[in-house]
Design a protein around this motif. Structure first.
Motif, short mmCIF file in Angstrom:
data_model
loop_
_atom_site.label_atom_id
_atom_site.label_comp_id
_atom_site.label_asym_id
_atom_site.label_seq_id
_atom_site.Cartn_x
_atom_site.Cartn_y
_atom_site.Cartn_z
N TRP A 7 -0.92 13.84 -9.28
CA TRP A 7 -0.76 12.62 -9.52
C TRP A 7 -0.92 12.05 -10.98
CZ3 TRP A 7 1.40 9.21 -6.04
CH2 TRP A 7 1.24 9.50 -4.58
N TRP A 9 -0.96 8.71 -13.53
CA TRP A 9 -0.73 7.30 -13.77
C TRP A 9 -0.73 7.07 -15.30
CZ3 TRP A 9 -4.15 9.17 -9.90
CH2 TRP A 9 -3.99 8.64 -8.76
N ARG A 19 -2.89 -1.44 -11.27
CA ARG A 19 -2.12 -0.71 -9.95
C ARG A 19 -2.67 0.65 -9.74
NH1 ARG A 19 3.92 -0.59 -11.74
NH2 ARG A 19 3.72 1.84 -11.36
N CYS A 20 -3.19 1.42 -10.47
CA CYS A 20 -3.60 2.83 -10.34
C CYS A 20 -5.09 2.30 -9.64
CB CYS A 20 -3.83 3.45 -11.63
SG CYS A 20 -5.06 4.88 -11.32
N ARG A 22 -5.44 0.12 -7.45
CA ARG A 22 -5.17 -0.28 -6.17
C ARG A 22 -4.83 0.93 -5.24
NH1 ARG A 22 -2.76 -5.92 -7.74
NH2 ARG A 22 -4.74 -7.21 -7.69
N GLN A 23 -4.14 1.67 -5.90
CA GLN A 23 -3.57 2.96 -5.20
C GLN A 23 -4.54 3.89 -4.81
OE1 GLN A 23 -0.60 4.35 -8.27
NE2 GLN A 23 0.77 4.18 -6.76
N ASN A 26 -6.73 1.92 -1.70
CA ASN A 26 -5.94 2.34 -0.51
C ASN A 26 -5.98 3.63 0.06
OD1 ASN A 26 -5.22 -0.52 -0.60
ND2 ASN A 26 -3.23 -0.11 -1.64
N TRP A 27 -6.03 4.72 -1.04
CA TRP A 27 -6.09 6.04 -0.60
C TRP A 27 -7.40 6.33 0.04
CZ3 TRP A 27 -5.34 9.94 -5.05
CH2 TRP A 27 -4.29 10.87 -4.55
#
Length: 114
Positions: A7, A9, A19-20, A22-23, A26-27
């Protein structure tokens, strides 16, 4: 244990950093605590975690609060795992470790859970 995925970002702006973040959250939220640690170590390439003392109360500040009759200090967890994702023994150990640490520094029994 984890499927290898590359990945990338771009985090040059505050919006992209959020945004990074939050991703990643969530992961991680669905992982058990030990797997969260493994994932973080694989991302950061170290087991050393950065500390943020300016965001936490000092023991002196906690003691000051503890002396106030309007404040009750309660145990929580030690490493903040998502308790609903952990087995009973892990939950128990997390709460006990927090309780014992508070009792050591406050020098009295802690009977509440915060």
């Amino acid at each position: 244990m984890f499927k290898r995925i590359k990945w990338k970002w771009k985090i040059k702006s505050n919006h992209k950093k959020i945004r990074c973040y939050r991703q990643l959250v969530n992961w991680m939220i669905d992982l058990h605590y030990n797997n969260q640690k493994i994932l973080i170590e694989s991302i950061t390439k170290t087991s050393t975690r950065k500390q943020y003392p300016e965001l936490c109360l000092t023991w002196d500040e906690i003691n000051t609060l503890d002396c106030n009759k309007l404040v009750t200090i309660g145990a929580h967890t030690h490493s903040h795992p998502v308790l609903s994702r952990e087995n009973k023994e892990t939950v128990r150990q997390e709460i006990i470790r927090s309780k014992l640490l508070l009792e050591k520094y406050l020098e009295h029994s802690v009977i509440h859970l915060a």
